[in-house]
Every structure is written in structure tokens, then in C-alpha cells.
Scaffold this motif. Sequence first.
Motif, PDB file in Angstrom:
ATOM      1  N   THR A 163       0.878  -1.134  -0.018  1.00 30.00           N
ATOM      2  CA  THR A 163      -0.176   0.125   0.000  1.00 30.00           C
ATOM      3  C   THR A 163       0.918   1.255  -0.012  1.00 30.00           C
ATOM      4  O   THR A 163       0.536   2.278  -0.736  1.00 30.00           O
ATOM      5  CB  THR A 163      -1.035   0.099   1.202  1.00 30.00           C
ATOM      6  N   ALA A 164       1.901   1.327   0.750  1.00 29.01           N
ATOM      7  CA  ALA A 164       2.847   2.500   0.893  1.00 29.01           C
ATOM      8  C   ALA A 164       3.566   2.428  -0.612  1.00 29.01           C
ATOM      9  O   ALA A 164       3.905   3.815  -1.181  1.00 29.01           O
ATOM     10  CB  ALA A 164       3.748   2.363   1.889  1.00 29.01           C
ATOM     11  N   GLU A 165       4.007   1.656  -1.127  1.00 27.66           N
ATOM     12  CA  GLU A 165       4.679   1.558  -2.140  1.00 27.66           C
ATOM     13  C   GLU A 165       3.633   2.110  -3.415  1.00 27.66           C
ATOM     14  O   GLU A 165       4.151   2.976  -4.216  1.00 27.66           O
ATOM     15  CB  GLU A 165       5.009   0.147  -2.595  1.00 27.66           C
ATOM     16  N   LYS A 166       2.587   1.770  -3.504  1.00 30.68           N
ATOM     17  CA  LYS A 166       1.706   2.120  -4.486  1.00 30.68           C
ATOM     18  C   LYS A 166       1.258   3.615  -4.300  1.00 30.68           C
ATOM     19  O   LYS A 166       1.264   4.556  -5.186  1.00 30.68           O
ATOM     20  CB  LYS A 166       0.244   1.516  -4.683  1.00 30.68           C
ATOM     21  N   TYR A 167       1.272   4.000  -2.961  1.00 27.60           N
ATOM     22  CA  TYR A 167       0.957   5.492  -2.696  1.00 27.60           C
ATOM     23  C   TYR A 167       1.973   6.575  -3.155  1.00 27.60           C
ATOM     24  O   TYR A 167       2.024   7.566  -3.694  1.00 27.60           O
ATOM     25  CB  TYR A 167       0.595   5.511  -1.120  1.00 27.60           C
ATOM     26  N   ILE A 168       3.312   5.908  -2.847  1.00 25.96           N
ATOM     27  CA  ILE A 168       4.606   6.435  -3.319  1.00 25.96           C
ATOM     28  C   ILE A 168       4.609   6.939  -4.799  1.00 25.96           C
ATOM     29  O   ILE A 168       4.764   7.789  -5.600  1.00 25.96           O
ATOM     30  CB  ILE A 168       5.773   5.945  -2.784  1.00 25.96           C
TER      31      ILE A 168
END
Length: 219
Positions: A163-168
Motif C-alpha cells: 500500500t505504501a509503495e503504490k501510494y508513493i
Amino acid sequence: MRLSRNEQDYLKGIYLLSEEEEFVSVKKIAGYLNISVPSANEMIKRLEKKFLVNHYAYKGIKLTEDGKYEALFILKAHRVWEYFLVNKLGYQLDDVHDDAELLEHNASAKLVERLYKYLREPAVCPHGSEIPNIIFWEEESKLYKMSDVKCGMVGELILTDETAEKYIEEFGIKNFKWVEILKRMKTDNTIIIRVENNWNNLVLSEKIQEHFRLRTLDA
């Protein structure tokens, strides 16, 4: 291991010469350091006694693993100081070497690594030579939840999941490691973060913050 300036210069010289060939002759070492062959022979014997080099008959000199480690440290110190002097103090390329040479021999591993972190771990020196990325001294780090970070804190942003990777990715942010906490909004607890090598600031809502952590170095 405590080494004299001369010993450090020899190890650094042997390392640089060995990038071109596996074994380095005493004559080449003497020429590189602008000293006599007998003087070079004496120093090689001293370094052998400290298990920093091996002298192979009919082949030449080769650094041991300990010798290579010491050489890489002094090389890293020199190039980090050059980067600092040029990029922070405005030195010109043609006058930075001598002062970096003085500083490299008087800096502890702790100072070199703190300076390296302060400069955001540059990959190359101002002359384009690679800065060794081996860490010779490391501070204890502390991992914070984003709900606990404060304005002004600087550290490494940890992406804990996909989720964090996609948000970035959605923010178009890439090629970074270090971040600075700029502001926390009082109205909704949103955090605004400055990200190195990127024009856009990163905005983390209170909900998305649980997917990130901030790793800082204790002073």
C-alpha cells in the motif's frame, strides 16, 4: 587499528594501483608516492608485519582483507571531505585535494560516517570517483510511527507494505532515501514531508500514515 599517515597513504596507493592489476610492484608504489624504492621496501615490510599486505615473490604486493578495509576507509574519508568542501564550502576542483588530504588522516570513522550521512550519502566525489559505500561506523537507529514524528525530524522513510509503495508511485516520487518532516496539520493530523531528489512534497493523511515508518539516527 591505529595507522600513521604514511601507512595510510601506502595502503590507499596500493589499492588504487591494484584497480589496474592484481599485484603491484614495489617500483610502481614508489613511483606513485614519489619516494625511493628502498623506502618503499621498508614500509612494505612494516605493513606485512601488521598483516595489511602480502609480498609475493616474482609477483608483487597485494592487500590483505584487513589492508583493503583500511584503504577503503581512508579513500572514503578523502572523497567525502572533497564532496563537503566543494558542495558546502565552495572549494574549486583544482584546490580541494590538498585540504581533503589533511582532513582524511585526522578524522575518526564516527566523524566520516556522520559527515557522509549529513551529505545524504553521495555516490561520487566532485571528480567523479566512486565513494565506497562500506559503513565503517554506525549509530543506533530509532524507528518511529508516523503518528509520533515531530516537525524538523530527518530520517529514512520506511515503506512497510505494498500500500505504501503504490501510494508513493501515485505521487510520482522515486529515487529517494532521506526525508524531512515539514509540517503536521492541526486540523486533520496530515503530515507534509520534503523528499530528497524530488520537487513534490509527500502528503500523508492520518489513515495512510500507518503504512509508513521513519528511521532516524540517534545523536
